[in-house]
Design a protein around this motif. Structure first.
Motif, short mmCIF file in Angstrom:
data_model
loop_
_atom_site.label_atom_id
_atom_site.label_comp_id
_atom_site.label_asym_id
_atom_site.label_seq_id
_atom_site.Cartn_x
_atom_site.Cartn_y
_atom_site.Cartn_z
N GLY A 280 47.54 -23.11 -110.93
CA GLY A 280 48.87 -22.56 -110.75
C GLY A 280 49.05 -21.20 -111.40
O GLY A 280 49.92 -20.42 -111.00
N HIS A 281 48.23 -20.91 -112.41
CA HIS A 281 48.27 -19.61 -113.08
C HIS A 281 47.24 -18.64 -112.50
O HIS A 281 47.00 -17.56 -113.07
CB HIS A 281 48.03 -19.78 -114.58
CG HIS A 281 49.22 -20.30 -115.33
ND1 HIS A 281 49.55 -21.64 -115.37
CD2 HIS A 281 50.17 -19.66 -116.07
CE1 HIS A 281 50.63 -21.80 -116.11
NE2 HIS A 281 51.03 -20.62 -116.54
N GLY A 282 46.61 -19.05 -111.39
CA GLY A 282 45.64 -18.15 -110.75
C GLY A 282 44.33 -18.01 -111.51
O GLY A 282 43.66 -16.98 -111.41
N THR A 283 43.95 -19.04 -112.23
CA THR A 283 42.74 -19.00 -113.04
C THR A 283 41.47 -19.03 -112.18
O THR A 283 41.41 -19.78 -111.20
CB THR A 283 42.70 -20.20 -114.01
OG1 THR A 283 43.90 -20.21 -114.79
CG2 THR A 283 41.49 -20.13 -114.93
N ASP A 284 40.51 -18.22 -112.55
CA ASP A 284 39.16 -18.31 -111.98
C ASP A 284 38.44 -19.39 -112.78
O ASP A 284 37.99 -19.14 -113.90
CB ASP A 284 38.46 -16.96 -112.10
CG ASP A 284 37.19 -16.88 -111.26
OD1 ASP A 284 36.88 -17.88 -110.58
OD2 ASP A 284 36.52 -15.84 -111.30
N LEU A 285 38.35 -20.60 -112.23
CA LEU A 285 37.98 -21.79 -113.00
C LEU A 285 36.52 -22.17 -112.84
O LEU A 285 36.00 -22.23 -111.72
CB LEU A 285 38.87 -22.97 -112.61
CG LEU A 285 38.74 -24.26 -113.42
CD1 LEU A 285 39.09 -24.02 -114.88
CD2 LEU A 285 39.63 -25.34 -112.82
N PHE A 286 35.88 -22.49 -113.97
CA PHE A 286 34.49 -22.95 -114.00
C PHE A 286 34.42 -24.27 -114.77
O PHE A 286 35.20 -24.50 -115.70
CB PHE A 286 33.59 -21.91 -114.68
CG PHE A 286 33.50 -20.60 -113.96
CD1 PHE A 286 32.39 -20.30 -113.17
CD2 PHE A 286 34.52 -19.67 -114.07
CE1 PHE A 286 32.31 -19.10 -112.50
CE2 PHE A 286 34.44 -18.45 -113.40
CZ PHE A 286 33.33 -18.16 -112.61
N LEU A 287 33.47 -25.10 -114.41
CA LEU A 287 33.18 -26.32 -115.16
C LEU A 287 31.71 -26.31 -115.55
O LEU A 287 30.86 -25.85 -114.79
CB LEU A 287 33.45 -27.59 -114.33
CG LEU A 287 34.82 -27.78 -113.69
CD1 LEU A 287 34.89 -29.15 -113.02
CD2 LEU A 287 35.95 -27.62 -114.70
N THR A 288 31.42 -26.82 -116.74
CA THR A 288 30.01 -26.98 -117.10
C THR A 288 29.42 -28.10 -116.24
O THR A 288 30.14 -28.96 -115.72
CB THR A 288 29.84 -27.34 -118.59
OG1 THR A 288 30.51 -28.59 -118.85
CG2 THR A 288 30.40 -26.24 -119.48
N GLU A 289 28.12 -28.09 -116.10
CA GLU A 289 27.46 -29.08 -115.26
C GLU A 289 27.72 -30.51 -115.76
O GLU A 289 27.97 -31.43 -114.97
CB GLU A 289 25.96 -28.81 -115.20
CG GLU A 289 25.21 -29.71 -114.23
CD GLU A 289 23.74 -29.34 -114.11
OE1 GLU A 289 23.02 -30.05 -113.38
OE2 GLU A 289 23.30 -28.37 -114.75
N THR A 290 27.67 -30.68 -117.07
CA THR A 290 27.92 -32.00 -117.66
C THR A 290 29.31 -32.50 -117.32
O THR A 290 29.50 -33.65 -116.88
CB THR A 290 27.75 -31.95 -119.19
OG1 THR A 290 26.44 -31.49 -119.51
CG2 THR A 290 27.96 -33.33 -119.81
N PHE A 291 30.31 -31.65 -117.50
CA PHE A 291 31.68 -32.05 -117.24
C PHE A 291 31.90 -32.30 -115.74
O PHE A 291 32.61 -33.24 -115.35
CB PHE A 291 32.65 -30.98 -117.73
CG PHE A 291 34.09 -31.40 -117.68
CD1 PHE A 291 34.57 -32.36 -118.54
CD2 PHE A 291 34.96 -30.83 -116.77
CE1 PHE A 291 35.90 -32.76 -118.49
CE2 PHE A 291 36.29 -31.22 -116.71
CZ PHE A 291 36.76 -32.18 -117.58
N SER A 292 31.30 -31.49 -114.91
CA SER A 292 31.42 -31.64 -113.46
C SER A 292 30.89 -33.00 -113.00
O SER A 292 31.49 -33.66 -112.14
CB SER A 292 30.67 -30.51 -112.74
OG SER A 292 30.69 -30.70 -111.35
N LYS A 293 29.77 -33.43 -113.57
CA LYS A 293 29.18 -34.72 -113.20
C LYS A 293 30.11 -35.87 -113.56
O LYS A 293 30.31 -36.80 -112.77
CB LYS A 293 27.82 -34.89 -113.89
CG LYS A 293 26.71 -34.03 -113.29
CD LYS A 293 25.40 -34.26 -114.04
CE LYS A 293 24.28 -33.42 -113.43
NZ LYS A 293 23.01 -33.58 -114.17
N TYR A 294 30.69 -35.84 -114.76
CA TYR A 294 31.60 -36.91 -115.17
C TYR A 294 32.88 -36.89 -114.35
O TYR A 294 33.45 -37.93 -114.03
CB TYR A 294 31.92 -36.80 -116.66
CG TYR A 294 30.91 -37.49 -117.54
CD1 TYR A 294 30.94 -38.87 -117.69
CD2 TYR A 294 29.93 -36.77 -118.20
CE1 TYR A 294 30.01 -39.53 -118.49
CE2 TYR A 294 28.99 -37.42 -119.01
CZ TYR A 294 29.04 -38.79 -119.14
OH TYR A 294 28.12 -39.43 -119.93
#
Length: 291
Positions: free
Chosen positions: A27-41
């Motif tokens: 909603g704030h227009g963030t360019d969002l990334f996730l670490t691989e570990t967090f993405s898997k969970y």
């Protein structure tokens, strides 16, 4: 704004809060990334979340504005080791229990993101402890936010840790182990072994023995400009050393030295946060157990 979210694991009941966090960031227009570990969970949990990029290499963190740590204090320690020399400011959202480091409640994620984008915060630099050894340890990540520890292994017999400050002999600790904690780490393992609480802005290390044989041995505070070296004796051929939650076995021949790391961990501090308030709440200071 470019933000990465990192987490090690989380319980099913936290999924709605994580979905809300991601939605608010979008909603704030963030360019969002996730670490691989967090993405898997996240995928394993069945959370309804899209519109993010999985971080490819660690060096990509250098381009981030913030890293959000989702979990308890252990997750934040892991985030610090991940960020390392890039010194990206870290925001800790607490899904754990104690929360000395991850201080933002999961129910406050929307408010926290708004404060982040409003710039209504300060950044607090926390010193790290660096380990030097004559062999490669901890996969090339030889630093920690909380403490360095030497501990006995595979035996009930105590060990002897000969300790030197800037080359000058300090003491031989007959004990189960020895902790060198930063001010941040003074609320962790060191505290449970009788070490003092130290304000996060102090420029010190505290040396705390673990179950010492000599009862007159007490924790000692030294300057964080000191270099502390060790040699270890014991009946076992192997000993455990650790940096925060990471540990490995070494033999007595290894040469160990700790000192202040060249870079720092930068923790985002919201203006309504107080270290002393947190101490009182988490340690139940002033609470009458009879009532």
């Amino acid at each position: 704004m470019k933000i990465t979210i990192h987490g090690i694991s989380f319980q099913k009941e936290f999924v709605p809060y994580i979905e809300k966090l991601i939605a608010v960031l979008h909603g704030h227009g963030t360019d969002l990334f996730l670490t691989e570990t967090f993405s898997k969970y996240l995928k394993k949990s069945g959370a309804k979340a899209t519109g993010f990029t999985v971080l490819g290499e660690r060096k990509e963190l250098a381009g981030m504005d913030f890293v959000i740590s989702v979990g308890g204090d252990g997750t934040l320690l892991d985030t610090v080791s991940l960020v390392g020399e890039y010194e990206v400011p870290i925001v800790g959202i607490n899904t754990g229990r104690m929360g000395f480091l991850a201080t933002i409640a999961k129910e406050d994620v929307e408010k926290a993101v708004q404060v982040l984008f409003d710039g209504d915060f300060t950044i607090q630099d926390r010193i790290l402890i660096n380990l030097e050894a004559d062999q490669k340890l901890f996969n090339g990540v030889p630093y920690g936010l909380n403490e360095f520890t030497i501990h006995k292994r595979d035996t009930s017999s105590m060990i002897i840790v000969h300790t030197y400050i800037d080359g000058e002999y300090l003491n031989s600790y007959w004990a189960d182990g020895l902790i060198v904690a930063t001010p941040t780490g003074s609320t962790g393992y060191s505290l449970s072994c009788g070490g003092p609480l130290i304000s996060p802005s102090a420029k010190n290390f505290v040396i705390t023995p673990v179950s010492p044989h000599n009862l007159n041995v007490r924790p000692m505070i030294v300057s964080d400009e000191s270099e502390i070296t060790f040699s270890i004796e014991g009946r076992s051929k192997k000993f455990l050393i650790s940096l925060d939650s990471r540990s490995t076995a070494v033999d007595a021949s290894v040469k160990l030295k700790v000192k202040r790391e060249k870079f720092v961990a930068r923790l985002v501090k919201f203006h309504d946060y107080s270290f002393f308030d947190t101490l009182r709440k988490k340690l139940n200071w002033g609470f009458d157990m009879r009532n």
